[in-house]
Design a protein around this motif. Structure first.
Motif, PDB file in Angstrom:
ATOM      1  N   LEU A 148      -4.914   6.517  -1.245  1.00 44.18           N
ATOM      2  CA  LEU A 148      -4.301   5.552  -0.695  1.00 44.18           C
ATOM      3  C   LEU A 148      -4.435   4.312  -1.853  1.00 44.18           C
ATOM      4  N   VAL A 156       0.926   1.619   7.330  1.00 46.26           N
ATOM      5  CA  VAL A 156       1.091   2.264   6.058  1.00 46.26           C
ATOM      6  C   VAL A 156       1.737   3.778   6.359  1.00 46.26           C
ATOM      7  N   VAL A 196      -4.965   0.078   7.534  1.00 45.37           N
ATOM      8  CA  VAL A 196      -5.553  -0.670   6.731  1.00 45.37           C
ATOM      9  C   VAL A 196      -6.431  -1.703   7.169  1.00 45.37           C
ATOM     10  N   VAL A 234      -7.740   2.461  -1.746  1.00 45.47           N
ATOM     11  CA  VAL A 234      -8.207   1.525  -0.651  1.00 45.47           C
ATOM     12  C   VAL A 234      -9.079   2.452   0.326  1.00 45.47           C
ATOM     13  N   TYR A 264       0.950  -0.991   0.104  1.00 45.17           N
ATOM     14  CA  TYR A 264      -0.150  -0.089  -0.004  1.00 45.17           C
ATOM     15  C   TYR A 264       0.987   1.349   0.067  1.00 45.17           C
ATOM     16  N   ASP A 282      -3.537   0.189  -3.491  1.00 45.93           N
ATOM     17  CA  ASP A 282      -3.136  -0.952  -3.485  1.00 45.93           C
ATOM     18  C   ASP A 282      -1.981  -1.223  -4.553  1.00 45.93           C
ATOM     19  N   LYS A 283      -0.895  -1.236  -4.210  1.00 50.39           N
ATOM     20  CA  LYS A 283       0.056  -1.164  -5.456  1.00 50.39           C
ATOM     21  C   LYS A 283       0.217  -2.190  -6.435  1.00 50.39           C
TER      22      LYS A 283
END
Length: 134
Positions: A53, A124, A117, A62, A33, A55-56
């Motif tokens: 934010l 994060v 999260v 997110v 993240y 989610d890579k």
């Protein structure tokens, strides 16, 4: 062909375990993240900063993270002690987090964030750099 019943049961158990491991979904880690600025410039004075934010792994936003740490300073211009006020404000878009900050002078600013999260262990943490312009 395996004739021993115990060996046959062991082989079946090993095969079942191997198949179930590969069928499990990949679990996310806190490093999956990241926060991203929506703009890299803001006007001096009262400014609204928006960050997403994501989610890579998927690039998707997110929603519903709990931001518990926030700080804004001029560390990019070697003035870590030059801080300002910052407060989180509401957002209508899932995964978008907005902050109202007082940018007292032009130059490089750093927004530091810490968030939890849902469903993940750990925090994060990101430091985002942007420029305040007149």
């Amino acid at each position: 062909m395996i004739k021993n019943p115990l060996a046959r049961a062991l082989a079946a158990a090993l095969l079942g375990a191997a198949l179930s491991v590969t069928a499990m979904p990949a679990l996310a880690g806190i490093k999956d993240y990241a926060f991203e600025l929506t703009r890299t410039e803001a006007k001096v004075g009262e400014a609204v900063l928006s960050v997403r934010l994501v989610d890579k792994r998927t690039g998707k936003p997110v929603p519903d993270a709990v931001i518990f740490a926030k700080r804004i300073d001029m560390a990019p211009d070697s003035m870590d002690e030059m801080t300002s006020t910052i407060e989180q404000i509401s957002s209508t878009e899932p995964g978008l987090y907005r902050f109202k900050a007082k940018l007292t002078m032009a130059g490089g600013w750093r927004l530091s964030l810490g968030a939890k999260v849902q469903g993940e262990t750990g925090t994060v943490e990101d430091k985002l750099v942007f420029k305040a312009v007149k």
